[in-house]
Design a protein around this motif. Structure first.
Motif, PDB file in Angstrom:
ATOM      1  N   ALA A 240     -43.616  37.643  26.622  1.00 16.17           N
ATOM      2  CA  ALA A 240     -42.307  37.171  26.114  1.00 16.17           C
ATOM      3  C   ALA A 240     -41.059  37.342  27.128  1.00 16.17           C
ATOM      4  O   ALA A 240     -40.891  35.773  27.394  1.00 16.17           O
ATOM      5  CB  ALA A 240     -41.592  38.089  24.990  1.00 16.17           C
ATOM      6  N   LYS A 241     -40.598  38.605  28.274  1.00 14.93           N
ATOM      7  CA  LYS A 241     -39.493  38.367  29.114  1.00 14.93           C
ATOM      8  C   LYS A 241     -39.551  36.961  29.553  1.00 14.93           C
ATOM      9  O   LYS A 241     -38.982  36.095  29.646  1.00 14.93           O
ATOM     10  CB  LYS A 241     -39.462  39.163  29.744  1.00 14.93           C
ATOM     11  N   GLN A 242     -41.231  36.929  30.251  1.00 15.43           N
ATOM     12  CA  GLN A 242     -40.951  36.272  31.429  1.00 15.43           C
ATOM     13  C   GLN A 242     -40.977  34.585  30.887  1.00 15.43           C
ATOM     14  O   GLN A 242     -40.234  33.975  31.179  1.00 15.43           O
ATOM     15  CB  GLN A 242     -42.107  36.245  32.442  1.00 15.43           C
ATOM     16  N   VAL A 243     -41.724  34.286  29.603  1.00  9.35           N
ATOM     17  CA  VAL A 243     -41.266  33.298  28.871  1.00  9.35           C
ATOM     18  C   VAL A 243     -40.513  32.938  28.504  1.00  9.35           C
ATOM     19  O   VAL A 243     -39.879  31.566  28.483  1.00  9.35           O
ATOM     20  CB  VAL A 243     -42.404  33.435  27.160  1.00  9.35           C
ATOM     21  N   LYS A 244     -39.514  33.617  28.025  1.00 10.89           N
ATOM     22  CA  LYS A 244     -38.306  32.636  27.298  1.00 10.89           C
ATOM     23  C   LYS A 244     -37.326  33.003  28.560  1.00 10.89           C
ATOM     24  O   LYS A 244     -36.196  31.802  28.554  1.00 10.89           O
ATOM     25  CB  LYS A 244     -37.572  34.665  27.027  1.00 10.89           C
ATOM     26  N   GLY A 258     -26.429  18.144  24.053  1.00 13.20           N
ATOM     27  CA  GLY A 258     -26.033  17.952  22.201  1.00 13.20           C
ATOM     28  C   GLY A 258     -27.847  18.125  21.217  1.00 13.20           C
ATOM     29  O   GLY A 258     -28.401  17.999  20.673  1.00 13.20           O
ATOM     30  N   TYR A 259     -29.439  17.755  22.290  1.00  6.92           N
ATOM     31  CA  TYR A 259     -30.406  17.163  21.772  1.00  6.92           C
ATOM     32  C   TYR A 259     -30.853  18.436  20.757  1.00  6.92           C
ATOM     33  O   TYR A 259     -31.475  17.959  20.079  1.00  6.92           O
ATOM     34  CB  TYR A 259     -31.658  16.580  23.170  1.00  6.92           C
ATOM     35  N   LEU A 260     -30.892  19.773  21.024  1.00  9.69           N
ATOM     36  CA  LEU A 260     -31.486  20.680  20.786  1.00  9.69           C
ATOM     37  C   LEU A 260     -30.277  21.625  20.573  1.00  9.69           C
ATOM     38  O   LEU A 260     -29.276  22.255  21.542  1.00  9.69           O
ATOM     39  CB  LEU A 260     -32.422  21.781  21.124  1.00  9.69           C
ATOM     40  N   GLU A 261     -30.122  21.949  19.168  1.00  8.64           N
ATOM     41  CA  GLU A 261     -28.788  23.176  18.659  1.00  8.64           C
ATOM     42  C   GLU A 261     -29.229  24.406  19.216  1.00  8.64           C
ATOM     43  O   GLU A 261     -28.068  25.156  19.215  1.00  8.64           O
ATOM     44  CB  GLU A 261     -28.539  22.704  16.984  1.00  8.64           C
ATOM     45  N   ALA A 262     -29.997  25.067  18.764  1.00  7.76           N
ATOM     46  CA  ALA A 262     -30.908  25.770  18.701  1.00  7.76           C
ATOM     47  C   ALA A 262     -31.981  26.133  18.892  1.00  7.76           C
ATOM     48  O   ALA A 262     -33.014  25.315  18.564  1.00  7.76           O
ATOM     49  CB  ALA A 262     -30.066  27.147  17.346  1.00  7.76           C
ATOM     50  N   VAL A 263     -32.739  27.310  19.566  1.00  8.97           N
ATOM     51  CA  VAL A 263     -34.526  27.794  20.034  1.00  8.97           C
ATOM     52  C   VAL A 263     -34.524  28.969  19.987  1.00  8.97           C
ATOM     53  O   VAL A 263     -33.636  29.741  20.121  1.00  8.97           O
ATOM     54  CB  VAL A 263     -33.952  27.281  21.258  1.00  8.97           C
ATOM     55  N   ALA A 264     -35.713  29.058  18.977  1.00  6.32           N
ATOM     56  CA  ALA A 264     -35.564  30.693  19.156  1.00  6.32           C
ATOM     57  C   ALA A 264     -37.190  30.537  19.431  1.00  6.32           C
ATOM     58  O   ALA A 264     -38.209  29.572  19.116  1.00  6.32           O
ATOM     59  CB  ALA A 264     -35.404  30.426  17.143  1.00  6.32           C
ATOM     60  N   PHE A 265     -37.723  32.137  18.920  1.00  9.71           N
ATOM     61  CA  PHE A 265     -39.720  31.443  20.195  1.00  9.71           C
ATOM     62  C   PHE A 265     -40.520  32.953  18.066  1.00  9.71           C
ATOM     63  O   PHE A 265     -39.760  33.824  18.140  1.00  9.71           O
ATOM     64  CB  PHE A 265     -39.452  32.458  20.940  1.00  9.71           C
ATOM     65  N   GLU A 266     -41.453  32.510  18.008  1.00  7.04           N
ATOM     66  CA  GLU A 266     -41.820  33.006  16.946  1.00  7.04           C
ATOM     67  C   GLU A 266     -43.859  34.185  17.587  1.00  7.04           C
ATOM     68  O   GLU A 266     -44.249  33.078  18.061  1.00  7.04           O
ATOM     69  CB  GLU A 266     -41.978  32.107  15.664  1.00  7.04           C
ATOM     70  N   GLU A 267     -43.426  35.079  18.021  1.00  7.35           N
ATOM     71  CA  GLU A 267     -44.897  35.817  18.613  1.00  7.35           C
ATOM     72  C   GLU A 267     -45.785  35.070  18.283  1.00  7.35           C
ATOM     73  O   GLU A 267     -45.400  34.721  16.393  1.00  7.35           O
ATOM     74  CB  GLU A 267     -44.761  37.195  18.876  1.00  7.35           C
ATOM     75  N   THR A 268     -47.640  34.649  18.372  1.00  5.43           N
ATOM     76  CA  THR A 268     -48.026  34.455  17.269  1.00  5.43           C
ATOM     77  C   THR A 268     -49.614  34.748  19.024  1.00  5.43           C
ATOM     78  O   THR A 268     -48.814  34.839  20.021  1.00  5.43           O
ATOM     79  CB  THR A 268     -48.343  33.081  17.527  1.00  5.43           C
ATOM     80  N   VAL A 269     -50.737  33.935  18.710  1.00  5.27           N
ATOM     81  CA  VAL A 269     -51.407  34.247  19.339  1.00  5.27           C
ATOM     82  C   VAL A 269     -52.605  32.829  19.544  1.00  5.27           C
ATOM     83  O   VAL A 269     -52.507  32.210  18.593  1.00  5.27           O
ATOM     84  CB  VAL A 269     -52.517  35.435  19.163  1.00  5.27           C
ATOM     85  N   ASP A 270     -53.176  33.042  20.713  1.00  8.44           N
ATOM     86  CA  ASP A 270     -54.039  31.403  20.510  1.00  8.44           C
ATOM     87  C   ASP A 270     -55.432  31.645  20.051  1.00  8.44           C
ATOM     88  O   ASP A 270     -55.712  33.040  19.712  1.00  8.44           O
ATOM     89  CB  ASP A 270     -53.805  30.503  21.899  1.00  8.44           C
ATOM     90  N   SER A 271     -56.158  30.666  20.174  1.00  3.58           N
ATOM     91  CA  SER A 271     -57.510  30.657  19.998  1.00  3.58           C
ATOM     92  C   SER A 271     -58.542  31.909  20.329  1.00  3.58           C
ATOM     93  O   SER A 271     -59.718  32.732  19.903  1.00  3.58           O
ATOM     94  CB  SER A 271     -58.560  29.475  20.123  1.00  3.58           C
ATOM     95  N   ASP A 272     -57.841  31.977  21.788  1.00  3.61           N
ATOM     96  CA  ASP A 272     -58.858  33.791  22.828  1.00  3.61           C
ATOM     97  C   ASP A 272     -57.812  34.663  22.088  1.00  3.61           C
ATOM     98  O   ASP A 272     -58.786  35.744  23.016  1.00  3.61           O
ATOM     99  CB  ASP A 272     -57.988  33.082  24.125  1.00  3.61           C
TER     100      ASP A 272
END
Length: 348
Positions: A240-244, A258-272
């Motif tokens: 996570a730390k590297q990704v962010k 001003g294209y993005l006002e805010a960005v947030a991350f939500e943990e998940t997993v891919d199909s693998d």
DNA sequence: TCTTGGGGTACGCAGGGCTC
DNA sequence: GAGCCCTGCGTACCCCAAGA
């Protein structure tokens, strides 16, 4: 010396739209990571369940198409293709190498770099099996091995013996057919020009989702981190730390503009089962302004997806409640993010 | 005159380490 | 989580010579 990139802050300025074909744009060709070698070989199923394949084979002699080759394709060649009109000619004039440098905002001395990058693009082979719906509603399939175009430099001769008075590209039939039939979508050309490569690629990939979020009055758009890496040929991390940290640098220009006002991350997993993240993108004033202007400026439909929703009367009359609302939102996210199944990430 | 090609040098950016 | 600093690679810039 090299001019510093300046990301425009004012959302009130008029946009300079460029309409790009939307079917092949989502697949990567250029290597945007600064280090290492990433094989671009994507297999999966599209939203209709059909299998697709996208494999990129760079030239051994000229090397992988990188940042400059990407700029050439997105800022110059896409522009020429758009200017050519609806029916694309086989031969497109780019201008002299120095004129190309000027047009890209580079010094005229970089003409040899431009030539090298054009060769990288022209010699990069693509193995594809991709289905898409044309502007006429007919479903088409690209299947085979091809490169997108050939390049003729000033002084070289065309097959008819005529000497080239500038740099030209000759569109490959497979690629030309896609350009003639695929739908297009608008991007802000001036904004593309000032963004660093990875931020530019991010803008190209997420703009349909951002438009969809605005169109359907959703609080934010969603895009998976893994898809961004795969479709940008960037290093994919699982910590996570590297990704962010990696994404922080990609998002910075978009937040500043001003294209993005805010960005947030939500943990998940891919199909693998590999760690992945949903990136939540709250559209900023520039995105809203783009959406308004692009909607007004043309009669083309913006590339957003019309989600299934219960009508207002159904909502008022029926049972709906927080559960239905939640269902609608989940459904929207599935549609908006296209839910492409990717069995595995490309080989490192 | 215009264009291209090559070499040397400086800079930008992704990636990594670190602090607050 | 945000941001600063450093590193290394790839790119951009500048200059000059050569060719059409």
């Amino acid at each position: 010396m090299k001019p510093k990139r300046q990301v425009r802050k004012s959302a009130a300025l008029p946009f300079n739209p460029i309409r790009v074909e939307r079917e092949l744009l989502r697949f990567p060709i250029h290597h945007l990571a600064k280090r290492g070698i990433l094989n671009i070989d994507i297999r999966g199923k599209d939203k209709t369940g059909k299998e697709f394949r996208w494999r990129v084979s760079p030239s051994r002699n000229y090397g992988e198409p990188r940042e400059l080759a990407y700029k050439l394709d997105t800022l110059l060649i896409n522009r020429r293709i758009e200017e050519a009109g609806r029916s694309k000619p086989k031969v497109i004039r780019l201008g002299s190498l120095r004129a190309i440098c000027r047009e890209l905002g580079l010094s005229e001395g970089c003409s040899s770099d431009i030539k090298e990058a054009l060769r990288q693009n022209a010699h990069t082979g693509i193995t594809a099996k991709v289905s898409y719906q044309g502007q006429d509603g007919v479903e088409r399939t690209i299947e085979g091995d091809f490169n997108r175009y050939s390049v003729i430099f000033t002084g070289e001769r065309f097959s008819n013996g005529r000497k080239a008075d500038a740099v030209y590209i000759i569109l490959n039939d497979v690629y030309r057919e896609v350009l003639n039939n695929a739908g297009t979508r608008p991007l802000d050309y001036d904004y593309l020009k000032v963004l660093p490569p990875t931020a530019q690629r991010f803008y190209e990939l997420v703009s349909p989702q951002v438009f969809a979020a605005i169109k359907h009055k959703l609080p934010f758009a969603k895009y998976t981190y893994s898809n961004f890496c795969i479709y940008s040929a960037l290093t994919r991390y699982t910590i996570a730390k590297q990704v962010k940290k990696q994404m922080y640098k990609v998002m910075q220009p978009h937040k500043r503009s001003g294209y993005l006002e805010a960005v947030a991350f939500e943990e998940t997993v891919d199909s693998d089962g590999t760690p992945d993240w949903w990136i939540h993108l709250t559209p900023g004033e520039k995105a809203h302004s783009e959406f308004r202007q692009f909607s007004q400026r043309t009669n083309h439909s913006l590339e957003t997806h019309e989600p299934f929703l219960l009508s207002g009367s159904e909502l008022e009359a029926g049972t709906p409640s927080a559960d239905v609302e939640q269902f609608q939102y989940n459904l929207l996210w599935d549609i908006i993010t296209e839910a492409i199944e990717l069995p595995s990430e490309p080989d490192p």
